[in-house]
Scaffold this motif. Structure first.
Motif, short mmCIF file in Angstrom:
data_model
loop_
_atom_site.label_atom_id
_atom_site.label_comp_id
_atom_site.label_asym_id
_atom_site.label_seq_id
_atom_site.Cartn_x
_atom_site.Cartn_y
_atom_site.Cartn_z
N HIS A 164 -4.11 -8.12 1.61
CA HIS A 164 -5.11 -8.48 0.60
C HIS A 164 -5.67 -7.31 -0.22
CE1 HIS A 164 -5.02 -12.41 2.45
NE2 HIS A 164 -5.38 -11.91 3.62
N ARG A 165 -5.39 -6.08 0.17
CA ARG A 165 -6.00 -4.94 -0.54
C ARG A 165 -5.63 -4.92 -2.02
NH1 ARG A 165 -7.98 -1.86 -3.33
NH2 ARG A 165 -8.50 0.34 -3.01
N VAL A 166 -4.42 -5.33 -2.35
CA VAL A 166 -3.97 -5.28 -3.74
C VAL A 166 -4.83 -6.17 -4.65
CG1 VAL A 166 -2.30 -7.15 -3.55
CG2 VAL A 166 -1.90 -5.30 -5.19
N LYS A 167 -5.47 -7.17 -4.07
CA LYS A 167 -6.29 -8.09 -4.88
C LYS A 167 -7.53 -7.41 -5.45
CE LYS A 167 -4.87 -12.01 -1.98
NZ LYS A 167 -5.34 -13.05 -1.02
N THR A 168 -7.98 -6.35 -4.81
CA THR A 168 -9.19 -5.65 -5.27
C THR A 168 -8.87 -4.31 -5.91
OG1 THR A 168 -9.49 -4.66 -3.06
CG2 THR A 168 -10.60 -6.74 -3.49
N ARG A 180 -8.03 -1.49 -8.60
CA ARG A 180 -8.35 -1.26 -10.00
C ARG A 180 -7.07 -1.19 -10.83
NH1 ARG A 180 -9.49 3.49 -10.77
NH2 ARG A 180 -9.24 4.38 -8.69
N ARG A 181 -7.17 -1.57 -12.07
CA ARG A 181 -6.03 -1.42 -12.97
C ARG A 181 -5.73 0.07 -13.11
NH1 ARG A 181 -6.13 -4.57 -18.61
NH2 ARG A 181 -6.06 -6.28 -17.09
N CYS A 182 -4.47 0.41 -13.09
CA CYS A 182 -4.01 1.81 -13.19
C CYS A 182 -4.50 2.66 -12.02
CB CYS A 182 -4.44 2.45 -14.51
SG CYS A 182 -3.84 1.58 -15.97
N ASP A 183 -4.72 2.05 -10.86
CA ASP A 183 -5.10 2.81 -9.67
C ASP A 183 -3.94 3.72 -9.29
OD1 ASP A 183 -5.39 3.54 -6.87
OD2 ASP A 183 -6.98 2.04 -6.76
N PRO A 184 -4.16 5.05 -9.22
CA PRO A 184 -3.05 5.97 -8.94
C PRO A 184 -2.38 5.73 -7.59
CG PRO A 184 -5.16 7.11 -8.83
CD PRO A 184 -5.43 5.76 -9.43
N THR A 187 5.27 -1.85 -1.14
CA THR A 187 4.09 -2.68 -1.34
C THR A 187 3.13 -2.44 -0.18
OG1 THR A 187 4.91 -4.57 -0.07
CG2 THR A 187 5.54 -4.44 -2.42
N PRO A 188 1.85 -2.75 -0.33
CA PRO A 188 0.92 -2.58 0.79
C PRO A 188 1.39 -3.31 2.06
CG PRO A 188 -0.30 -2.99 -1.22
CD PRO A 188 1.14 -3.18 -1.56
#
Length: 402
Positions: free
Chosen positions: A243-247, A249-253, A264-265
């Motif tokens: 679920h981490r990908v749901k939160t 930020r856009r363009c998170d490094p 993927t996570p």
């Protein structure tokens, strides 16, 4: 404030209760002055507020850092009485002219002096650290106690700590804990064996005792030599993976780097995101800072190849300089280098059989990390990993051994 000085220099401490018909009599009986700034004070009391001294006029007294609630006044009075009842040399609201600070409680135990601060409100981080350093500069050991009502509990072993509350962590990196007190129940609590999962989520054990039955000599929590949170850790890590990908930020490094490595996570190796000693130094979640090391160091390494500790530290520092790995200040703990948790992670990988030491600072890859291609495969690898290493993780003192 609960204490003041009279014109003749004698000290006075207000009682816990003053009958309404006696308040004016107390006010007329003497002039009262602040022990710190020497400005005139008055007695305030009412149906809600307990009796206390306050500056008569607007004051910039340096020793009074923030307004005091009834909860705070009651708490420091009870802690003072607790120490006094056990025969300790103790002063309430002791003013220290060398540093121009007023400690809630100053107590001498053996050959040491301790300044006890019962903190009920949030103060700036820089002020907390400056006050701590000031006490230490004159040989006084600070003990910060958090108001128990501030603690947010999420489950049996899971708690939420703000960045400010992390400042209260004391003990050692092997046995960290946090003091709390509630004057309404008269209970002293300890949150011990703190194991952070994310910047705010932490696994810990909460123990509570009534001051009535707890002598100060028995207040220090016992050390734990195991890791009791393994099941909770596994559950939380699995949830993060899904679920981490749901939160994000856009363009998170971090996620950009994951995807550039075709990860993927949910398919991160299970060897990424392990609890290690000293990781409370790092504010960034362990699964994230260990993932940076995996992508930059371990992913391309094959069995038999060498890995240099110097290269690992260099990569770790690179990400910290870019703000991708962040740290939390822990002013009450002895200083450790920020790379300390990295060394503990490498040591753990060696214990688990993934690395072997060739010489000081140089390791050989004995086994590659288990990269899954699907989330279902990742779950199977996770189960196999913990089936094999569960006993070692729980009983091998990985987390808290001395």
């Amino acid at each position: 404030m609960l204490t003041a000085i009279k014109k003749d220099g004698t000290w006075i401490t207000l009682p816990e209760k003053i009958p309404a018909n006696k308040i004016d009599e107390w006010r007329r009986s003497a002039d009262y002055y602040c022990p710190c700034c020497k400005m005139e004070m008055t007695i305030k009391a009412g149906n809600v507020r307990i009796p206390h001294f306050a500056h008569k006029n607007s004051s910039s007294c340096r020793a009074s850092s923030e307004p005091e609630s009834a909860y705070h006044l009651k708490g420091k009075r009870k802690l003072f009485q607790w120490l006094l009842s056990h025969g300790y040399q103790v002063d309430l609201e002791a003013y220290l002219p060398e540093i121009k600070k007023r400690a809630d409680i100053l107590v001498r135990i053996g050959g040491n002096r301790y300044a006890i601060e019962f903190q009920c409100s949030v103060i700036p981080e820089v002020e907390f650290i400056e006050r701590t350093r000031a006490y230490q500069s004159i040989g006084i050991k600070p003990i910060w106690i958090l108001a128990a009502k501030r603690l947010k509990r999420k489950s049996l072993y899971e708690f939420s700590l703000t960045r400010f509350q992390w400042l209260f962590i004391t003990g050692s990196f092997h046995h960290p804990f946090l003091w709390m007190y509630c004057p309404e129940t008269d209970h002293l609590s300890v949150l011990k064996n703190l194991t952070p999962f994310t910047p705010r989520t932490v696994f810990a054990e909460l123990t509570t005792a009534s001051l009535k039955f707890l002598p100060p000599s028995r207040a220090l929590p016992q050390n734990c030599f195991g890791f009791p949170f393994l099941s909770a850790w596994r559950y939380k890590r699995n949830g993060w993976s899904l679920h981490r990908v749901k939160t994000a930020r856009r363009c998170d490094p971090f996620f950009e780097e994951l995807y550039s490595h075709h990860i993927t996570p949910a398919t991160l190796p299970i060897e990424v995101g392990l609890p290690v000693r000293g990781m409370l130094l790092i504010d960034t979640a362990s699964i994230e800072w260990q993932a940076w090391l995996y992508m930059d160091v371990f992913q391309e390494k094959r069995t038999g190849e060498k890995i240099s500790m110097a290269d690992i530290i260099c990569i770790f520092r690179k990400h910290s300089k870019k703000g991708e790995i962040k740290f939390r200040p822990l002013p009450l703990l002895h200083e450790k280098p920020i790379e300390y948790p990295v060394g503990q992670y490498i040591m753990l990988l060696e214990q688990l059989g993934y690395l072997s030491k060739l010489e000081e600072g140089v390791f050989k890859v004995e086994r590659e990390f288990s990269l899954a291609f699907t989330s279902d495969q990742a779950q199977i690898l996770e189960k196999n990993f913990y089936d094999k290493h569960k006993l070692m993780m729980e009983k091998g003192n990985i987390q808290y051994n001395q």
